[in-house]
Design a protein around this motif. Structure first.
Motif, mmCIF file in Angstrom:
data_model
loop_
_atom_site.group_PDB
_atom_site.id
_atom_site.type_symbol
_atom_site.label_atom_id
_atom_site.label_comp_id
_atom_site.label_asym_id
_atom_site.label_seq_id
_atom_site.Cartn_x
_atom_site.Cartn_y
_atom_site.Cartn_z
ATOM 1 N N LEU A 117 -6.289 -3.882 6.231
ATOM 2 C CA LEU A 117 -7.186 -2.858 5.663
ATOM 3 C C LEU A 117 -8.558 -3.447 5.350
ATOM 4 C CD1 LEU A 117 -4.798 -0.864 3.246
ATOM 5 C CD2 LEU A 117 -5.234 -0.493 5.685
ATOM 6 N N GLU A 159 1.011 10.991 5.799
ATOM 7 C CA GLU A 159 1.182 11.420 4.404
ATOM 8 C C GLU A 159 2.523 10.888 3.893
ATOM 9 O OE1 GLU A 159 -0.861 12.566 2.139
ATOM 10 O OE2 GLU A 159 -2.452 12.711 3.617
ATOM 11 N N ARG A 182 -5.787 6.592 -6.332
ATOM 12 C CA ARG A 182 -6.867 6.363 -5.351
ATOM 13 C C ARG A 182 -8.193 6.216 -6.114
ATOM 14 N NH1 ARG A 182 -7.498 5.849 0.447
ATOM 15 N NH2 ARG A 182 -9.722 5.854 0.648
ATOM 16 N N TRP A 188 2.207 0.295 -8.594
ATOM 17 C CA TRP A 188 0.752 0.217 -8.488
ATOM 18 C C TRP A 188 0.077 0.027 -9.847
ATOM 19 C CZ3 TRP A 188 -0.828 4.668 -4.580
ATOM 20 C CH2 TRP A 188 -0.415 4.289 -3.293
ATOM 21 N N SER A 223 0.837 -1.211 0.000
ATOM 22 C CA SER A 223 0.000 0.000 0.000
ATOM 23 C C SER A 223 0.869 1.258 0.000
ATOM 24 C CB SER A 223 -0.896 -0.017 1.239
ATOM 25 O OG SER A 223 -0.095 0.272 2.381
ATOM 26 N N ALA A 224 0.259 2.404 0.345
ATOM 27 C CA ALA A 224 0.972 3.694 0.339
ATOM 28 C C ALA A 224 2.066 3.766 1.410
ATOM 29 C CB ALA A 224 -0.021 4.844 0.527
ATOM 30 N N GLN A 255 -0.806 10.320 -7.355
ATOM 31 C CA GLN A 255 -1.297 9.416 -6.304
ATOM 32 C C GLN A 255 -2.825 9.488 -6.143
ATOM 33 O OE1 GLN A 255 1.104 9.447 -2.718
ATOM 34 N NE2 GLN A 255 -0.437 8.289 -1.601
ATOM 35 N N GLN A 268 -7.727 0.205 10.076
ATOM 36 C CA GLN A 268 -7.289 1.606 9.947
ATOM 37 C C GLN A 268 -8.372 2.600 10.377
ATOM 38 O OE1 GLN A 268 -8.287 -0.359 7.602
ATOM 39 N NE2 GLN A 268 -9.118 0.663 5.820
ATOM 40 N N LYS A 269 -9.589 2.088 10.622
ATOM 41 C CA LYS A 269 -10.696 2.970 11.048
ATOM 42 C C LYS A 269 -10.997 2.819 12.544
ATOM 43 C CE LYS A 269 -11.367 3.992 6.623
ATOM 44 N NZ LYS A 269 -10.457 4.975 6.027
ATOM 45 N N VAL A 317 -5.956 6.064 7.207
ATOM 46 C CA VAL A 317 -5.259 5.397 6.097
ATOM 47 C C VAL A 317 -3.834 5.085 6.547
ATOM 48 C CG1 VAL A 317 -6.637 6.485 4.270
ATOM 49 C CG2 VAL A 317 -4.567 7.641 5.097
ATOM 50 N N VAL A 318 -3.170 4.212 5.784
ATOM 51 C CA VAL A 318 -1.740 3.989 6.014
ATOM 52 C C VAL A 318 -0.968 4.738 4.939
ATOM 53 C CG1 VAL A 318 -1.888 1.767 7.187
ATOM 54 C CG2 VAL A 318 -1.857 1.809 4.691
ATOM 55 N N PRO A 319 0.239 5.203 5.241
ATOM 56 C CA PRO A 319 1.037 4.911 6.416
ATOM 57 C C PRO A 319 0.849 5.940 7.534
ATOM 58 C CG PRO A 319 2.367 6.154 4.844
ATOM 59 C CD PRO A 319 1.012 5.966 4.219
HETATM 60 N N1 GSH Z 1 -2.486 10.675 1.002
HETATM 61 C C1 GSH Z 1 -2.278 9.477 1.775
HETATM 62 C C2 GSH Z 1 -3.058 8.353 1.110
HETATM 63 C C3 GSH Z 1 -2.942 7.052 1.867
HETATM 64 C C4 GSH Z 1 -3.893 5.988 1.337
HETATM 65 O O1 GSH Z 1 -4.801 6.254 0.515
HETATM 66 N N2 GSH Z 1 -3.691 4.763 1.839
HETATM 67 C C5 GSH Z 1 -4.567 3.660 1.450
HETATM 68 C C6 GSH Z 1 -3.733 2.443 1.062
HETATM 69 S S1 GSH Z 1 -2.849 2.667 -0.430
HETATM 70 C C7 GSH Z 1 -5.422 3.238 2.620
HETATM 71 O O2 GSH Z 1 -5.005 3.270 3.753
HETATM 72 N N3 GSH Z 1 -6.655 2.788 2.302
HETATM 73 C C8 GSH Z 1 -7.577 2.301 3.287
HETATM 74 C C9 GSH Z 1 -8.759 3.199 3.416
HETATM 75 O O3 GSH Z 1 -8.880 4.211 2.695
HETATM 76 O O4 GSH Z 1 -9.601 2.885 4.262
HETATM 77 C C10 GSH Z 1 -0.785 9.177 1.856
HETATM 78 O O5 GSH Z 1 -0.085 9.437 0.867
HETATM 79 O O6 GSH Z 1 -0.311 8.729 2.900
#
Ligand code: GSH
Length: 210
Positions: free
Chosen positions: A33, A64, A109, A170, A10-11, A105, A38-39, A51-53
């Protein structure tokens, strides 16, 4: 000391990769996830975006991906992952870090979560528009690497290269993966030569795009 909250592929991948590449000590905390970890309230207390990381730096949570790459590069100057102030590559470093983070990025998404952008009924249209934005970004990145490479910031290898490569990865299952662009293909091959790449794959249990 660092603690990285991550999910494989993931990110968080670019941050994990940079931590390994720097050779600094850190702890990993895996989040599922799909299960929505993450919630959960305890994680939202660290990262309210859910969200991660998230990287906990000396007890302070930060998030971020691009910001974490920049702060790690700043905190470990001996690794020379930030072009010097005033150098031409410094401008390119900021420019590409921000462009990758706030243009490319978010398009990913939208590719991975199209219903979030447009609702279930329009998800296919949102996905198609994301595909077009991503492919036109590869046109620009490929041209930049061909003219001013070998790295994203030009002649200087930097923290932005970890972000760029993560985003290229990705695209691996998209109709036209980034590696179909010739300069990007050569760039990715150079990035994969880093011993930290194999170690990242080992630790995250990744097997594809090797
Ligand atoms: N802008 C954030 C985006 C992070 C992001 O979108 N992470 C995704 C994984 S790639 C995530 O945690 N998705 C789970 C969710 O949205 O619930 C960053 O760059 O850290």
């Amino acid at each position: 000391m660092y603690t990285l909250y991550y999910a494989p592929g993931s990110a968080s991948l670019a941050v994990h990769w940079l931590l390994i590449d720097l050779g600094v000590p850190f702890e990993l905390r895996s989040l599922d996830l799909q299960a929505g970890e993450q919630k959960r309230a305890e994680y939202l207390a660290l990262n309210p975006n859910g969200v991660v990381p998230t990287l906990v730096i000396e007890g302070t949570p930060a998030y971020e991906c691009a910001a974490l790459l920049m702060i790690l590069a700043d905190r470990h100057p001996d690794a020379h992952l930030v072009p010097a102030p005033g150098a031409p590559a410094r401008l390119a470093y900021y420019q590409w870090m921000v462009h990758l983070a706030n243009t490319l990025q978010p398009a990913f998404r939208q590719w991975f979560y199209p219903q979030e952008a447009a609702g279930e009924a329009s998800a296919e249209a949102a996905r198609e528009s994301a595909r077009q934005r991503i492919e036109s970004a590869w046109d620009r990145v490929d041209a930049e690497l061909a003219v001013r490479g070998p790295w994203i910031a030009g002649g200087v290898f930097s923290a932005a290269d970890f972000l760029a490569t993560m985003l290229m990865r990705w695209s691996r299952n998209m109709p036209r993966p980034a590696t179909e662009w010739p300069a990007i293909r050569e760039y990715v091959a150079r990035m994969k030569e880093r011993p930290s790449f194999a170690e990242l794959y080992r630790r995250e249990g990744l097997t594809d795009w090797t």
